[in-house]
Design a protein around this motif. Structure first.
Motif, PDB file in Angstrom:
ATOM      1  N   LEU A   1       7.200   0.805  10.159  1.00  0.00           N
ATOM      2  CA  LEU A   1       6.109   1.052   9.219  1.00  0.00           C
ATOM      3  C   LEU A   1       4.771   0.554   9.745  1.00  0.00           C
ATOM      4  N   ALA A   2       4.755  -0.631  10.377  1.00  0.00           N
ATOM      5  CA  ALA A   2       3.489  -1.201  10.845  1.00  0.00           C
ATOM      6  C   ALA A   2       2.836  -0.286  11.883  1.00  0.00           C
ATOM      7  N   MET A   3       3.622   0.188  12.858  1.00  0.00           N
ATOM      8  CA  MET A   3       3.068   1.053  13.899  1.00  0.00           C
ATOM      9  C   MET A   3       2.613   2.396  13.311  1.00  0.00           C
ATOM     10  N   TYR A   4       3.403   2.936  12.377  1.00  0.00           N
ATOM     11  CA  TYR A   4       3.059   4.215  11.754  1.00  0.00           C
ATOM     12  C   TYR A   4       1.777   4.085  10.926  1.00  0.00           C
ATOM     13  N   PHE A   5       1.630   2.969  10.220  1.00  0.00           N
ATOM     14  CA  PHE A   5       0.449   2.759   9.393  1.00  0.00           C
ATOM     15  C   PHE A   5      -0.811   2.667  10.258  1.00  0.00           C
ATOM     16  N   ILE A   6      -0.726   1.875  11.343  1.00  0.00           N
ATOM     17  CA  ILE A   6      -1.895   1.721  12.222  1.00  0.00           C
ATOM     18  C   ILE A   6      -2.268   3.063  12.839  1.00  0.00           C
ATOM     19  N   SER A   7      -1.262   3.835  13.247  1.00  0.00           N
ATOM     20  CA  SER A   7      -1.514   5.155  13.827  1.00  0.00           C
ATOM     21  C   SER A   7      -2.198   6.074  12.810  1.00  0.00           C
ATOM     22  N   SER A   8      -1.711   6.057  11.562  1.00  0.00           N
ATOM     23  CA  SER A   8      -2.305   6.898  10.516  1.00  0.00           C
ATOM     24  C   SER A   8      -3.730   6.471  10.214  1.00  0.00           C
ATOM     25  N   LEU A   9      -3.978   5.153  10.247  1.00  0.00           N
ATOM     26  CA  LEU A   9      -5.320   4.643   9.972  1.00  0.00           C
ATOM     27  C   LEU A   9      -6.299   5.109  11.043  1.00  0.00           C
TER      28      LEU A   9
ATOM     29  N   LEU B   1      -5.108   7.905   6.085  1.00  0.00           N
ATOM     30  CA  LEU B   1      -4.698   6.829   5.194  1.00  0.00           C
ATOM     31  C   LEU B   1      -4.168   7.365   3.871  1.00  0.00           C
ATOM     32  N   PHE B   2      -4.832   8.379   3.310  1.00  0.00           N
ATOM     33  CA  PHE B   2      -4.441   8.899   1.993  1.00  0.00           C
ATOM     34  C   PHE B   2      -3.001   9.401   2.008  1.00  0.00           C
ATOM     35  N   HIS B   3      -2.543   9.941   3.139  1.00  0.00           N
ATOM     36  CA  HIS B   3      -1.224  10.557   3.213  1.00  0.00           C
ATOM     37  C   HIS B   3      -0.101   9.519   3.249  1.00  0.00           C
ATOM     38  N   VAL B   4      -0.395   8.276   3.620  1.00  0.00           N
ATOM     39  CA  VAL B   4       0.667   7.267   3.702  1.00  0.00           C
ATOM     40  C   VAL B   4       0.680   6.336   2.503  1.00  0.00           C
ATOM     41  N   LEU B   5      -0.324   6.425   1.615  1.00  0.00           N
ATOM     42  CA  LEU B   5      -0.352   5.551   0.442  1.00  0.00           C
ATOM     43  C   LEU B   5       0.751   5.922  -0.533  1.00  0.00           C
ATOM     44  N   ASP B   6       1.168   4.951  -1.340  1.00  0.00           N
ATOM     45  CA  ASP B   6       2.219   5.149  -2.335  1.00  0.00           C
ATOM     46  C   ASP B   6       1.770   6.199  -3.357  1.00  0.00           C
ATOM     47  N   GLN B   7       2.558   7.256  -3.530  1.00  0.00           N
ATOM     48  CA  GLN B   7       2.216   8.322  -4.480  1.00  0.00           C
ATOM     49  C   GLN B   7       2.226   7.825  -5.923  1.00  0.00           C
ATOM     50  N   GLN B   8       2.983   6.728  -6.173  1.00  0.00           N
ATOM     51  CA  GLN B   8       3.037   6.198  -7.540  1.00  0.00           C
ATOM     52  C   GLN B   8       1.704   5.584  -7.969  1.00  0.00           C
ATOM     53  N   LEU B   9       0.806   5.338  -6.999  1.00  0.00           N
ATOM     54  CA  LEU B   9      -0.524   4.837  -7.372  1.00  0.00           C
ATOM     55  C   LEU B   9      -1.364   5.925  -8.034  1.00  0.00           C
TER      56      LEU B   9
ATOM     57  N   LEU C   1       0.819  -1.214   0.000  1.00  0.00           N
ATOM     58  CA  LEU C   1       0.000   0.000   0.000  1.00  0.00           C
ATOM     59  C   LEU C   1       0.852   1.262   0.000  1.00  0.00           C
ATOM     60  N   THR C   2       2.000   1.229   0.688  1.00  0.00           N
ATOM     61  CA  THR C   2       2.770   2.457   0.897  1.00  0.00           C
ATOM     62  C   THR C   2       4.064   2.522   0.116  1.00  0.00           C
ATOM     63  N   ALA C   3       4.562   1.365  -0.370  1.00  0.00           N
ATOM     64  CA  ALA C   3       5.862   1.284  -1.060  1.00  0.00           C
ATOM     65  C   ALA C   3       6.999   1.731  -0.139  1.00  0.00           C
ATOM     66  N   LYS C   4       6.795   1.652   1.162  1.00  0.00           N
ATOM     67  CA  LYS C   4       7.837   1.995   2.125  1.00  0.00           C
ATOM     68  C   LYS C   4       8.386   0.713   2.749  1.00  0.00           C
ATOM     69  N   LYS C   5       9.667   0.761   3.177  1.00  0.00           N
ATOM     70  CA  LYS C   5      10.287  -0.390   3.802  1.00  0.00           C
ATOM     71  C   LYS C   5       9.755  -0.573   5.225  1.00  0.00           C
ATOM     72  N   ALA C   6       9.750  -1.835   5.665  1.00  0.00           N
ATOM     73  CA  ALA C   6       9.159  -2.155   6.975  1.00  0.00           C
ATOM     74  C   ALA C   6       9.899  -1.488   8.116  1.00  0.00           C
ATOM     75  N   LEU C   7      11.181  -1.293   7.982  1.00  0.00           N
ATOM     76  CA  LEU C   7      11.975  -0.678   9.036  1.00  0.00           C
ATOM     77  C   LEU C   7      13.048   0.178   8.389  1.00  0.00           C
ATOM     78  N   SER C   8      13.081   1.463   8.737  1.00  0.00           N
ATOM     79  CA  SER C   8      14.071   2.372   8.157  1.00  0.00           C
ATOM     80  C   SER C   8      14.429   3.435   9.182  1.00  0.00           C
ATOM     81  N   PHE C   9      15.724   3.566   9.453  1.00  0.00           N
ATOM     82  CA  PHE C   9      16.194   4.578  10.395  1.00  0.00           C
ATOM     83  C   PHE C   9      16.466   5.911   9.697  1.00  0.00           C
TER      84      PHE C   9
END
Length: 745
Positions: free
Chosen positions: A622-630, A635-643, A605-613
């Motif tokens: 990513l999992a915690m950030y996604f749930i928080s955004s949801l 949700l719209f702000h974390v989706l992959d812009q390439q979509l 959904l986001t095209a982001k890596k699961a863990l990035s420092f």
């Protein structure tokens, strides 16, 4: 009535005492309890022990049998008739204070008759405001020992030191038959309660406790420590006890230990014999010759209780290295020189022949060595009865795979993973394959089992969305696996590398997720033996030219017995995808794969890596950030812009909610992979019905098949986020409970 029961009990105990006093084993007596051997004078039933003090109670109520000392609750961990010692788990005394200075503690005491506290123990006290004392009795005389331990926050407390700063110790006097440990505080731990609220006192066998500064805070969980007890028979000395031959236990090849000063007496097997000295005729002859416990120069001849030595022909003497040894005769020396010369010539001829023979056989022997080293015998045993002749994986030779990879040329490398390197190869029948070469490392048993685990698991899988195992090679120094070649790289390459995400549209991503979920669902519930992948991530999902998903890399996977829902394992996987419940409990379930797959959904959904420092702190996981955004409606702000979305389609909302359920902390609140696969299939079918153009022509048959399958199964989809999830696919496992052992204080 009570008087009658008491009389019956006394009669039974007295009969047991008389029956066991002869020192003979009773065939009906138990010989062990758990890992502890039970032998006379100890016993666990009437007629099996010398006296009530040697009674061993075997408790089997908690599963694994546990031996207890007498009828109390002191656990026996070991016992020795040759050393007249018994190791028990003695209770730790405790004295703890709260901030108001109120104390709460646990006493530790023990009462003994034929047993005494061994001088091989130390009395140890831990604390920063501690006065520890042991009140004991030595025969009819009262005695006591103790020590004081103090410290402050700036005190120099050293690990391994019990000199009185944080920890103190005292030697144990000989002959203590009973003791009572008391702990006192000078100032109720008031000034140090934040880092040391408690005092502890206990006996412990020397060498089995090493003080650490961390003990000042976290020793409260330790309830028992190993402690040695000495024992002897009765109160009479050897000379007095031997006069009553009927009850005297040192008989046959057993002698009374005259070096033991009492009270009571001890038996030892005489020199040259071993066994239980308290059982008549149980001390058996030791064959020093077979064991190599002799000093013979040439030949050892065993005798009853000893041995003799003999010299070879042409030599004379007592044959012992510490005696006259074997002296050679002069005539014999000449013969030896001539014989040695002839033997040297023959040896030279033999070595020359052997060298060329070994050189010819070197290749064959080396291959056999690597075959065994790489677990070939283990692999044959595990797959021989599981795979039909038509599906059996092919065993390749070294030459075949060298030719296929151009001798493992670096230009043929198509990937590197945690367990090895993958090469592209072309077989003699023009099939393109992927050849996995495991890392050499130290060739540990764990690495060999990892390799065999992957072979066995892949051999049992037959699914279009699981990478197919073609064969293996065990003749090389590192084991090799041969797979079908998947040409389009990994899912990670397509969603994380710039320039690739445009080609992988939302409908392709949804189809990949559905196919991967179906593969995992098959592994969990349709395979002959359920399989937990344990390392689900985009790097382990391969794509072919039509973007069909293939789940790969089963090096960390586990087969799950049908009668279990969880496995206790060492945590293994990739950070960012690890199930937090698995990480905390070490209990692996199929819901661990569900959590990892939830992270994969979020990456799609986001095209982001699961863990990035490289990301801000709140976005690193990513999992915690996604749930928080949801939850925040972002949700719209974390989706992959390439979509290239102007608004969030209903299908993406449904997948996002499904991902949120997969990522729940509690495994029993997550759906199963079968439910995930069905729900994704329903979402994809719904999208095809609303927008039939989203599927390319190459996938129309697949879409029609999926729709018909969904209609046949009467699939009903729900968008409720709080869906009740059934338990795991697997059956319930046995529950193991630990019974609390109450203190006999």
């Amino acid at each position: 009535m009570h008087i009658q029961l008491l009389l019956i009990t006394l009669i039974v105990v007295f009969a047991a005492y008389l029956g066991a006093s002869s020192g003979q084993e009773v065939p009906a007596c138990e010989s062990s309890c758990g890992n502890v051997s039970i032998t006379f004078p100890f016993g666990s039933g009437p007629g099996c022990y010398y006296s009530p003090d040697f009674l061993v109670t075997c408790n089997r109520s908690s599963g694994e049998p546990i031996p207890f000392f007498g009828t109390g609750n002191v656990v026996i961990s070991n016992m020795s008739t040759s050393k007249s010692e018994m190791e028990i788990m003695a209770f730790v005394a405790r004295d703890c204070y709260n901030t108001s200075g109120q104390a709460g503690g646990i006493r530790a005491w023990l009462r003994l008759r034929d047993f005494r506290v061994s001088t091989k123990n130390k009395f140890v006290a831990i604390g920063c405001d501690t006065q520890a004392r042991v009140s004991g009795r030595r025969g009819n005389v009262s005695d006591g020992i103790g020590c004081i331990s103090t410290c402050r926050r700036n005190s120099l407390i050293a690990n391994g030191s019990c000199s009185g700063v944080g920890c103190c110790e005292a030697s144990v006097p000989e002959g203590i038959r009973s003791y009572n440990i008391t702990l006192r505080s000078f100032n109720n731990h008031r000034n140090i309660i934040n880092f040391n609220p408690c005092s502890y006192g206990f006996f412990v066998e020397e060498g089995k406790f090493n003080f650490s500064t961390s003990n000042l805070r976290d020793f409260r969980s330790v309830e028992k420590m190993p402690m040695l007890l000495d024992w002897a028979i009765g109160d009479l000395t050897c000379d007095v006890a031997s006069q009553n031959t009927s009850n005297f236990l040192c008989k046959g090849n057993s002698k009374c230990d005259q070096d033991y000063a009492g009270p009571g007496y001890r038996c030892n097997c005489v020199e040259g014999y071993e066994g239980n000295p308290y059982i008549e005729n149980d001390c058996k002859n030791i064959n020093e010759c077979e064991r190599g416990n002799h000093d013979c120069e040439h030949e050892c001849i065993d005798t009853e209780g000893s041995y003799t030595c003999s010299c070879r022909k042409g030599y004379s003497g007592d044959g012992r290295r510490d005696g006259t040894g074997c002296t050679q005769d002069q005539s014999t020396l000449i013969k030896v020189v001539v014989g040695t010369s002839a033997a040297a010539i023959l040896l030279l001829v033999f070595v020359t022949w052997l060298y060329f023979g070994l050189k010819r056989r070197k290749l064959v022997m080396l291959r056999e060595k690597f075959f065994k080293q790489n677990g070939g015998l283990m692999l044959q045993q595990r797959i021989s009865g599981d795979i039909s002749s038509n599906d059996r994986a092919k065993v390749f030779t070294i030459e075949e795979l060298k030719k296929a990879t151009n001798n493992y040329d670096e230009s043929r490398i198509i990937g590197k993973g945690g367990y090895g390197t993958v090469y592209k190869g072309i077989l003699s029948d023009n099939r393109v394959v992927a050849i996995k070469k495991s890392k050499l490392a130290d060739q540990t048993q764990a690495q060999i089992e990892q390799f065999i685990n992957e072979v066995v698991i892949l051999s049992q899988i037959n699914h279009r969305n699981v990478v197919k195992l073609i064969g293996c090679c065990l003749e090389t120094e590192v084991p090799l696996l041969v797979y079908e070649f998947i040409p389009n790289g990994t899912l990670s390459d397509h969603i994380h590398e710039k320039g690739n995400t445009l080609a992988i549209t939302w409908d392709i991503r949804l189809r990949i997720a559905t196919e991967a979920a179906e593969a995992l669902s098959y592994l969990h519930s349709a395979a002959s033996v359920p399989i937990i992948h344990r390392d689900v991530k985009p790097m382990n999902i391969l794509l072919d030219d039509d973007y069909v998903a293939k789940v790969a890399d089963f090096g960390a996977s586990r087969l799950v017995p049908m009668d279990q829902i969880e496995l206790a394992t060492i945590v293994q996987g990739t950070l960012g995808y690890l199930d937090p419940e698995y990480l905390q409990t070490n209990q692996l379930t199929d819901k661990s794969d569900v959590y990892s797959f939830g992270v994969v959904l979020v990456e799609l959904l986001t095209a982001k890596k699961a863990l990035s420092f490289d990301r801000p702190e709140e976005e690193r996981n990513l999992a915690m950030y996604f749930i928080s955004s949801l939850k925040q409606g972002r949700l719209f702000h974390v989706l992959d812009q390439q979509l290239q979305l102007n608004e969030v389609p209903n299908e993406i909302i449904q997948v996002s909610r499904l991902a949120e359920r997969c990522l729940r902390v509690r495994g029993d609140e997550r759906p199963t992979m079968k439910e995930v696969a069905m729900e994704l299939g329903g979402i994809m079918a719904s999208m095809i019905q609303k927008h039939p153009w989203v599927q390319s022509s190459s996938n129309e048959d697949e879409a029609e098949h999926l729709l018909s399958k969904l209609n046949d199964d009467h699939f009903e989809h729900t968008n409720e986020t709080n869906t009740n999830v059934n338990s795991s696919t697997f059956d319930s496992m046995n529950q193991h409970s630990i019974l609390a052992i109450s203190s006999g204080r």
